[in-house]
Enzyme design. Structure first.
Site, PDB file in Angstrom:
ATOM      1  N   ASP A  52       0.810  -1.225   0.000  1.00 21.71           N
ATOM      2  CA  ASP A  52       0.000   0.000   0.000  1.00 21.71           C
ATOM      3  C   ASP A  52       0.844   1.277   0.000  1.00 21.71           C
ATOM      4  OD1 ASP A  52      -2.225  -1.680   0.157  1.00 21.71           O
ATOM      5  OD2 ASP A  52      -2.146  -1.686   2.343  1.00 21.71           O
ATOM      6  N   LYS A  80       1.950   1.951  -5.149  1.00 23.95           N
ATOM      7  CA  LYS A  80       2.471   1.310  -6.373  1.00 23.95           C
ATOM      8  C   LYS A  80       1.543   1.544  -7.560  1.00 23.95           C
ATOM      9  CE  LYS A  80       2.381  -2.610  -4.239  1.00 23.95           C
ATOM     10  NZ  LYS A  80       2.045  -2.137  -2.887  1.00 23.95           N
ATOM     11  N   GLY A  98      -4.588  -4.264  -3.768  1.00 19.93           N
ATOM     12  CA  GLY A  98      -5.563  -3.208  -4.016  1.00 19.93           C
ATOM     13  C   GLY A  98      -4.792  -1.972  -4.414  1.00 19.93           C
ATOM     14  N   HIS A  99      -4.810  -1.644  -5.692  1.00 22.07           N
ATOM     15  CA  HIS A  99      -4.014  -0.532  -6.205  1.00 22.07           C
ATOM     16  C   HIS A  99      -4.927   0.608  -6.644  1.00 22.07           C
ATOM     17  CE1 HIS A  99      -0.410  -3.396  -7.167  1.00 22.07           C
ATOM     18  NE2 HIS A  99      -0.757  -3.394  -5.901  1.00 22.07           N
ATOM     19  N   GLN A 155       1.907  -6.070  -3.190  1.00 19.54           N
ATOM     20  CA  GLN A 155       2.381  -6.194  -1.803  1.00 19.54           C
ATOM     21  C   GLN A 155       3.706  -5.425  -1.618  1.00 19.54           C
ATOM     22  OE1 GLN A 155       1.335  -9.584  -3.359  1.00 19.54           O
ATOM     23  NE2 GLN A 155      -0.623  -8.706  -2.845  1.00 19.54           N
TER      24      GLN A 155
HETATM   25  P1  GDP Z   1      -0.727   0.328  -3.529  1.00 18.42           P
HETATM   26  O1  GDP Z   1      -1.344  -0.925  -3.022  1.00 18.42           O
HETATM   27  O2  GDP Z   1       0.738   0.378  -3.286  1.00 18.42           O
HETATM   28  O3  GDP Z   1      -1.065   0.632  -4.959  1.00 18.42           O
HETATM   29  O4  GDP Z   1      -1.360   1.518  -2.657  1.00 18.42           O
HETATM   30  P2  GDP Z   1      -2.897   1.692  -2.242  1.00 18.42           P
HETATM   31  O5  GDP Z   1      -3.658   2.173  -3.415  1.00 18.42           O
HETATM   32  O6  GDP Z   1      -3.387   0.487  -1.531  1.00 18.42           O
HETATM   33  O7  GDP Z   1      -2.775   2.797  -1.120  1.00 18.42           O
HETATM   34  C1  GDP Z   1      -2.167   4.026  -1.381  1.00 18.42           C
HETATM   35  C2  GDP Z   1      -3.207   5.132  -1.109  1.00 18.42           C
HETATM   36  O8  GDP Z   1      -2.560   6.371  -1.067  1.00 18.42           O
HETATM   37  C3  GDP Z   1      -4.237   5.249  -2.223  1.00 18.42           C
HETATM   38  O9  GDP Z   1      -5.438   5.693  -1.668  1.00 18.42           O
HETATM   39  C4  GDP Z   1      -3.632   6.321  -3.137  1.00 18.42           C
HETATM   40  O10 GDP Z   1      -4.623   7.012  -3.874  1.00 18.42           O
HETATM   41  C5  GDP Z   1      -3.004   7.222  -2.126  1.00 18.42           C
HETATM   42  N1  GDP Z   1      -1.797   7.937  -2.543  1.00 18.42           N
HETATM   43  C6  GDP Z   1      -0.777   7.525  -3.337  1.00 18.42           C
HETATM   44  N2  GDP Z   1       0.216   8.452  -3.369  1.00 18.42           N
HETATM   45  C7  GDP Z   1      -0.203   9.461  -2.575  1.00 18.42           C
HETATM   46  C8  GDP Z   1       0.378  10.699  -2.173  1.00 18.42           C
HETATM   47  O11 GDP Z   1       1.488  11.052  -2.524  1.00 18.42           O
HETATM   48  N3  GDP Z   1      -0.359  11.476  -1.326  1.00 18.42           N
HETATM   49  C9  GDP Z   1      -1.588  11.119  -0.870  1.00 18.42           C
HETATM   50  N4  GDP Z   1      -2.223  11.936  -0.053  1.00 18.42           N
HETATM   51  N5  GDP Z   1      -2.167   9.960  -1.237  1.00 18.42           N
HETATM   52  C10 GDP Z   1      -1.468   9.139  -2.058  1.00 18.42           C
HETATM   53  P1  IMO Z   2      -0.978  -4.179  -2.226  1.00 16.36           P
HETATM   54  O1  IMO Z   2      -0.529  -4.709  -3.551  1.00 16.36           O
HETATM   55  C1  IMO Z   2      -1.061  -4.747   2.100  1.00 16.36           C
HETATM   56  C2  IMO Z   2      -1.260  -8.864   3.559  1.00 16.36           C
HETATM   57  C3  IMO Z   2      -2.527  -9.295   4.274  1.00 16.36           C
HETATM   58  C4  IMO Z   2      -1.964 -10.294   5.261  1.00 16.36           C
HETATM   59  C5  IMO Z   2      -0.844 -10.969   4.446  1.00 16.36           C
HETATM   60  C6  IMO Z   2      -1.252 -12.295   3.828  1.00 16.36           C
HETATM   61  O2  IMO Z   2      -2.257  -3.432  -2.262  1.00 16.36           O
HETATM   62  O3  IMO Z   2       0.125  -3.453  -1.532  1.00 16.36           O
HETATM   63  P2  IMO Z   2      -2.779 -12.940   1.744  1.00 16.36           P
HETATM   64  O4  IMO Z   2      -4.243 -12.719   1.500  1.00 16.36           O
HETATM   65  O5  IMO Z   2      -1.889 -12.374   0.697  1.00 16.36           O
HETATM   66  O6  IMO Z   2      -2.456 -14.383   2.037  1.00 16.36           O
HETATM   67  O7  IMO Z   2      -2.486 -12.153   3.122  1.00 16.36           O
HETATM   68  O8  IMO Z   2      -0.495 -10.055   3.429  1.00 16.36           O
HETATM   69  N1  IMO Z   2      -1.467  -8.300   2.203  1.00 16.36           N
HETATM   70  C7  IMO Z   2      -1.360  -7.006   1.911  1.00 16.36           C
HETATM   71  N2  IMO Z   2      -1.144  -5.938   2.718  1.00 16.36           N
HETATM   72  N3  IMO Z   2      -1.166  -4.571   0.761  1.00 16.36           N
HETATM   73  C8  IMO Z   2      -1.366  -5.623  -0.053  1.00 16.36           C
HETATM   74  O9  IMO Z   2      -1.329  -5.522  -1.398  1.00 16.36           O
HETATM   75  C9  IMO Z   2      -1.509  -6.910   0.521  1.00 16.36           C
HETATM   76  N4  IMO Z   2      -1.727  -8.150   0.018  1.00 16.36           N
HETATM   77  C10 IMO Z   2      -1.680  -8.993   1.058  1.00 16.36           C
HETATM   78  O10 IMO Z   2      -3.150  -8.211   4.916  1.00 16.36           O
HETATM   79  O11 IMO Z   2      -1.351  -9.621   6.328  1.00 16.36           O
HETATM   80 MG    MG Z   3      -2.894  -1.558  -1.786  1.00 20.50          MG
END
Ligand code: GDP
Ligand code: IMO
Ligand code: MG
Length: 427
Positions: A13, A16, A40-41, A225
């Site tokens: 999170d 990416k 979840g991207h 991840q």
């Molecule tokens: P990922 O799994 O690495 O793709 O990240 P996620 O989407 O799960 O979580 C990142 C969150 O931060 C999302 O809600 C993005 O929209 C948000 N985000 C990404 N870069 C920035 C930033 O520089 N500033 C802020 N405020 N939000 C960001």
């Molecule tokens: P992105 O790509 C954050 C975590 C789960 C749990 C562990 C194992 O959005 O960064 P799983 O269902 O993969 O067997 O769960 O990994 N986990 C993540 N945490 N971001 C993710 O993906 C994750 N994908 C799995 O919360 O701790």
């Molecule tokens: Mg994510």
């Protein structure tokens, strides 16, 4: 040709999805190499927000090829749900824009059932998985009983494999996990329908990617991840079941490691974690709560609240090493704005001794106390800044110190969720 890997440098999170979408502008092919719909991207373009789980974050561009590689585990129901969701948002996902490896493994309903039931059975030792069937699907892959995409689209082979597997899985579900048996006909009919819809997307993606490399195309590999969720380098057993680090690219896509040019580690300006396991810089106080609310730190896949803490350069240093990072992107610098003081973990104290490495033993890790350096915060609203020179001096000091401690440069900073809120640093 250039090939560029985006990986999470922490516990996932990190942003990416946002960074892949941003970098995809200069790429021709965007490839997922591991994980599944546990990811979840989030991508924001203009006023629209897109939440992607399985489909690469290059899909929002009309003219790019997106690839789901052999290292990914594919839940066809989740895939079609995502395709339909994107269609509702005006994004067409056709076999011209998306191809899926014939060698990728399929997540079956029994994988999801086993994931849920075994987490329940583990009780206080549960991992806190996303319940998407990821671990059980990879387990079958290594047990060598998995069903691959090429098996699913061959009706006869699929029937035979499903029958054989379901017999074993039902025994396990009923007798070991105290669950309800699953019905062959229901799964067979449903997956036969999925198979018909899937077939046009299926390719030998290793061949396709290699062709693109030979044709001097730019390839972007999108990790899911983060380094600390990697099956080998993460906080085992509180990890996912794949290699989330750049080493997963070669095996998860079917190209040689010598074809990778750059590896970009995405790190948040602080640290978050979903699920269980030790987290040395975790803030169980009002600052942690403040960061969670300001940064909207709630999971994209499960909605769970993310644990928040200070940035940990012991983790980032390890990430730089195991991923071979050529640079970092630091995201969410804007979220920290408004804090009086910002802390940066530079080492740990373990049983009275200062260490600067991340221990393998979780018991030792749980005893690690962070050693911090404190920085003056920045209060300026930085979401609208587009030039590095306008970034507040205190934030620059913080970034420079991250570079020093990790011996890795920061090439990009992100000051908001939108594609446009991204600043390249040209020193
Ligand atoms: P990922 O799994 O690495 O793709 O990240 P996620 O989407 O799960 O979580 C990142 C969150 O931060 C999302 O809600 C993005 O929209 C948000 N985000 C990404 N870069 C920035 C930033 O520089 N500033 C802020 N405020 N939000 C960001
Ligand atoms: P992105 O790509 C954050 C975590 C789960 C749990 C562990 C194992 O959005 O960064 P799983 O269902 O993969 O067997 O769960 O990994 N986990 C993540 N945490 N971001 C993710 O993906 C994750 N994908 C799995 O919360 O701790
Ligand atoms: Mg994510």
């Amino acid at each position: 040709m250039s090939s560029f890997v985006v990986v999470g440098a922490q516990w996932g999170d990190e942003g990416k999805g946002k960074m892949t979408d941003y970098l995809a502008e200069n790429a021709d092919v965007i490839v997922r190499f591991q994980g599944g719909n546990n990811a979840g991207h989030t991508v924001e373009v203009g006023e629209k927000q897109y939440k992607l789980h399985l489909i690469p974050s290059g899909i929002l561009y009309e003219d790019k090829l997106n690839v789901i590689g052999n290292g990914v585990v594919v839940d066809p129901r989740a895939l079609f749900k995502e395709i339909d969701y994107l269609k509702d948002l005006g994004v067409d996902v056709t076999p011209k824009k998306l191809i899926i490896s014939d060698r990728a493994h399929i997540i079956m309903p029994y994988h999801i059932e086993i994931d849920k039931l075994s987490e329940k059975m583990k009780g206080s030792h549960s991992i806190g998985t996303t319940f998407k069937g990821i671990g059980p699907c990879y387990t079958d892959k290594f047990e060598r009983i998995g069903i691959r995409v090429c098996d699913l689209i061959d009706n006869k082979i699929f029937e035979e494999k499903l029958r054989r597997n379901l017999e074993i899985k039902n025994k396990y579900i009923k007798e070991v996990l105290n669950g309800e048996e699953l019905k062959f006909e229901e799964i067979f009919d449903q997956y036969n329908n999925f198979s018909k819809r899937l077939e046009p997307f299926v390719k030998d993606t290793s061949v396709e990617i290699f062709k693109n490399i030979k044709n001097e195309k730019n390839i972007l590999f999108e990790g899911a991840q983060g380094m600390l969720l990697d099956i080998d380098y993460g906080t085992y057993p509180y990890v996912t079941s794949s290699n989330t680090t750049s080493c997963g690219v070669a095996s998860g896509v079917g190209i040689g490691p010598n074809l990778i040019d750059e590896v970009l580690g995405i790190a948040k300006a602080y640290t978050t974690r979903v699920g269980k396991g030790p987290f040395p810089t975790e803030l169980n106080d009002e600052i942690g709560e403040w960061i969670r609310e300001k940064g909207h730190e709630y999971g994209v896949t499960t909605g769970r609240s993310r644990r928040c803490g200070w940035l940990d350069t012991v983790i980032l240093k390890k990430s730089a090493r195991v991923n071979g990072l050529t640079s970092f992107t630091i995201t969410k610098i804007d979220t920290l704005a408004g804090l009086d003081k910002v802390k940066l973990c530079i080492a740990y104290e373990l049983d009275g001794e200062k260490i600067d490495y991340f221990p393998a033993s979780l018991e030792k890790l749980a005893r690690c106390k962070p050693i911090y350096e404190e920085f003056d915060g920045w209060s300026e609203e930085i979401e609208k800044i587009s030039d590095y020179k306008d970034i507040p001096e205190n934030a620059k000091k913080y970034i420079r110190r991250i570079e020093e401690l990790t011996e890795t440069k920061v090439s990009i900073i992100s000051v908001g969720p939108k594609r446009s809120q991204t600043i390249r640093i040209n020193y």
